[in-house]
Design an enzyme around this catalytic site. Structure first.
Site, PDB file in Angstrom:
ATOM      1  N   SER A 155       0.847  -1.199   0.000  1.00 21.82           N
ATOM      2  CA  SER A 155       0.000   0.000   0.000  1.00 21.82           C
ATOM      3  C   SER A 155       0.880   1.247   0.000  1.00 21.82           C
ATOM      4  CB  SER A 155      -0.926  -0.067   1.222  1.00 21.82           C
ATOM      5  OG  SER A 155      -1.901   0.929   1.193  1.00 21.82           O
ATOM      6  N   ASP A 320      -8.844  -6.417  -4.486  1.00 25.12           N
ATOM      7  CA  ASP A 320      -8.440  -5.131  -3.914  1.00 25.12           C
ATOM      8  C   ASP A 320      -9.017  -4.013  -4.762  1.00 25.12           C
ATOM      9  OD1 ASP A 320      -7.206  -2.868  -2.935  1.00 25.12           O
ATOM     10  OD2 ASP A 320      -5.169  -3.681  -3.038  1.00 25.12           O
ATOM     11  N   HIS A 353      -7.976  -5.193  -0.118  1.00 25.25           N
ATOM     12  CA  HIS A 353      -6.691  -4.504   0.045  1.00 25.25           C
ATOM     13  C   HIS A 353      -5.878  -5.107   1.193  1.00 25.25           C
ATOM     14  CE1 HIS A 353      -3.803  -1.339  -0.388  1.00 25.25           C
ATOM     15  NE2 HIS A 353      -4.019  -0.867   0.820  1.00 25.25           N
ATOM     16  N   ASP A 354      -6.566  -5.533   2.229  1.00 23.36           N
ATOM     17  CA  ASP A 354      -5.886  -6.109   3.386  1.00 23.36           C
ATOM     18  C   ASP A 354      -5.173  -7.419   3.081  1.00 23.36           C
ATOM     19  OD1 ASP A 354      -6.104  -4.285   5.389  1.00 23.36           O
ATOM     20  OD2 ASP A 354      -7.763  -5.266   6.441  1.00 23.36           O
TER      21      ASP A 354
END
Lengths: 376, 376
Positions: A155, A320, A353-354
């Site tokens: 990220s 994501d 995204h995690d």
């Protein structure tokens, strides 16, 4: 507590004080600063096995291991970093650092501003990815690391890995850019802006000088984190994890908790607001918004990436939607157009995204193989 | 002001007072209530040409035309409704109504609760789609409309059109369900919950009785609207409309406005917070969250839809990620499994969820053709 044999075990943060002024991208200068960091593994004699782990929005220097006597203090990337893990500390010397503007020990809004004698608060300069990398380079100098075997991050951390390769092409042999993007979209910025507005308009924000008022803008920070969490998870993952499951089996016809997802979000928000600093959150979202290496090249990412010399691993995750695979592919194409050595993996993982923080087997297999291939 | 020849022209809202108690889904009873509504066109002698337009989260009864002397007071679906427009008021008698719990004249949180002598505030019962439809049915009775030629709505309005077909199968000949869903996902609920928390935790909310404190929870309502707006637009539309365009050409390194998207969101939030009621917003988000006609059928949507007798037009938009086309298709499949007459259009439009309010030519052509095919 019995130690897992693949854990780096109990760790201690270290501090480095830097007295040479640091000129920041925004125009101001930090006269001096501190960085707090941790290291795992041993730096080899050739000083060629060092890996820098860059943290994302709410991360810090505590990447792996735990603090003595605090069994629940595991590092945020402990599943990736350790003896026998994909980023193997038997081979690599791993460095985690809290970025400038942070709230975990490095110089930031909570630090006393020598000029005023009170905490910087919101007067701490807005620092950006370039500033973080510049400060990290000072730390590398201090540790005697001329070139990193690898710089890695997910990220916002991935943006730092990319920036390292652009700013110090001779000092990065491998850059691992995970679940990241060459710049934010308008939608990304919009989510960050709502989070900032939640903090800035909280009556307890006091223009960023809440420390001296004995309060914190907990309402705003809580909302910011709730919004963040929605964007970290995929729609599918939320459906799978919570769906429309009711907390008490029946609708309440009120504004308490009906659905489990509501309970989860409130809990995440409360927990975060209890330990993270709102001014740091503001800075980190601006660093995200501002990152755009192509800006100085008329928007041409290929031109911007021409300076890179590192080998790259770029990884994205199918679900994501915050930093979608398309965004990673922009980086990949930009590097390939420059004839760079790039590996790209698009991992089919439901985590959104995690995912970059999860130990998805395909993802970790890719990471393991890549790190195994790095000569030290 | 010169009147556009396809406008319904100057309109006047009307009020209907209902004295028979209304039992609500949540268990309480409204002893009496008012509905404010508007009508366009003429009810024919057979009373067979009436179309009910149901509004979404922040809409109201003012669907078309304008108020005399207020040239900028155009109705929210004025591009669809008028003489010669897709929903042609030369053929149809169109009714727009402000729902119960609203803040534009119908009984809601701003109304004085006869029991306490002060505005209901957050004590106004949480009303749901079923309650709205029940109240609208009372209005139909009052207007002498036994059966609607059509009930139409977008988003939350589409849920009402669907509910009409289920609750009063003999009173709806056509149901037009636009940009809607048979129920919200966990992600949808999550966005609503953050919006609610922004309002509920605003210090000016005062447990929902802010009217008597001379304030409104403007900070919270502003944040709620900003979050909403992100989900109304598609990522692509935001990129096209704003991209990363800077307001002042250069980065500000502060927390003012850098990007145009920030300015847009703040403006939308401010404007909304200046005229909409926060308690109504809370109610409407709960109505969205709770809607789930399959709940009483063990989650079986096909079984839930078996009661419908209407013909259906279901419309979705490719870039709508709030109520994605997949969700509309669930309705279509559920109806087809029951042998119902269903037309389905998936419109390729970049406008995201808000597309249903735009005058995209393909979309409006579909609407026009469908309404032309309705016998009166």
């Amino acid at each position: 507590m019995e130690e897992a044999k693949d854990s780096v075990g109990a760790v201690l943060p270290q501090h480095a004080h830097f007295t040479a002024p640091l000129a920041l991208a925004g125009g101001s200068t930090l006269p001096a600063f501190d960085l707090v960091y941790e290291t795992y593994g041993e730096l080899n004699a050739a000083r060629s096995n060092a890996v820098l782990v860059c943290h994302a929005l709410s991360g810090n220097h505590h990447v792996a291991g735990h603090y003595a006597g605090q069994p629940r203090s595991g590092g945020w990337w402990d599943n990736l970093v350790g003896p026998g893990k994909p980023l193997d500390t038997r081979k690599f010397f791993v460095v985690g650092v809290n970025n400038l503007g942070g709230c975990h020990g490095s110089t930031g809004p909570m630090t006393v501003d020598p000029a005023s004698g009170r905490p910087w608060g919101a007067d701490f300069p807005v620092v950006v990815v370039e500033d973080w990398v510049a400060a990290q380079a000072r730390l590398a100098d201090r540790l005697g690391i001329d070139a990193w075997a690898a710089v890695i991050g997910g990220s916002l951390g991935g943006m730092q890995a990319l920036q390292w390769a652009l700013e110090f092409p001779q000092r990065v042999r491998h850059a691992l850019v995970i679940a990241s993007a060459p710049k934010l979209t308008a939608q990304n910025i919009a989510f960050n802006e709502v989070a900032r507005q939640a903090i800035l308009t909280d009556p307890d924000f006091h223009g960023g000088h809440y420390y001296t008022h004995g309060v914190v803008p907990a309402r705003g920070l809580r909302l910011a984190r709730m919004i963040g969490h929605i964007t970290y998870l995929s729609d599918d993952k939320m459906a799978e994890k919570f769906g429309r499951r009711l907390r008490q089996g029946v609708l309440q016809f009120g504004y308490g908790i009906d659905f489990e997802i509501e309970s989860y979000l409130r809990h995440q928000g409360d927990r975060f607001a209890g330990h993270f600093d709102a001014n740091t959150y503001l800075i980190a979202t601006k660093a995200l918004d501002y990152f755009d290496p192509a800006r100085d090249h008329g928007g041409n990412l290929v031109a911007a990436l021409a300076r890179a010399r590192a080998k790259f691993l770029v990884v994205s995750f199918t679900t994501d939607w915050r930093f979608a695979p398309e965004r990673s592919r922009e980086i990949v194409y930009g590097l390939l157009h420059n004839g760079r050595d790039v590996s790209y993996a698009e991992i089919d993982c439901s985590g959104g995204h995690d995912s970059f923080l999860l130990d998805d087997p395909h993802y970790h297999a890719v990471m393991r193989a890549y790190f195994e291939g790095i000569a030290t």
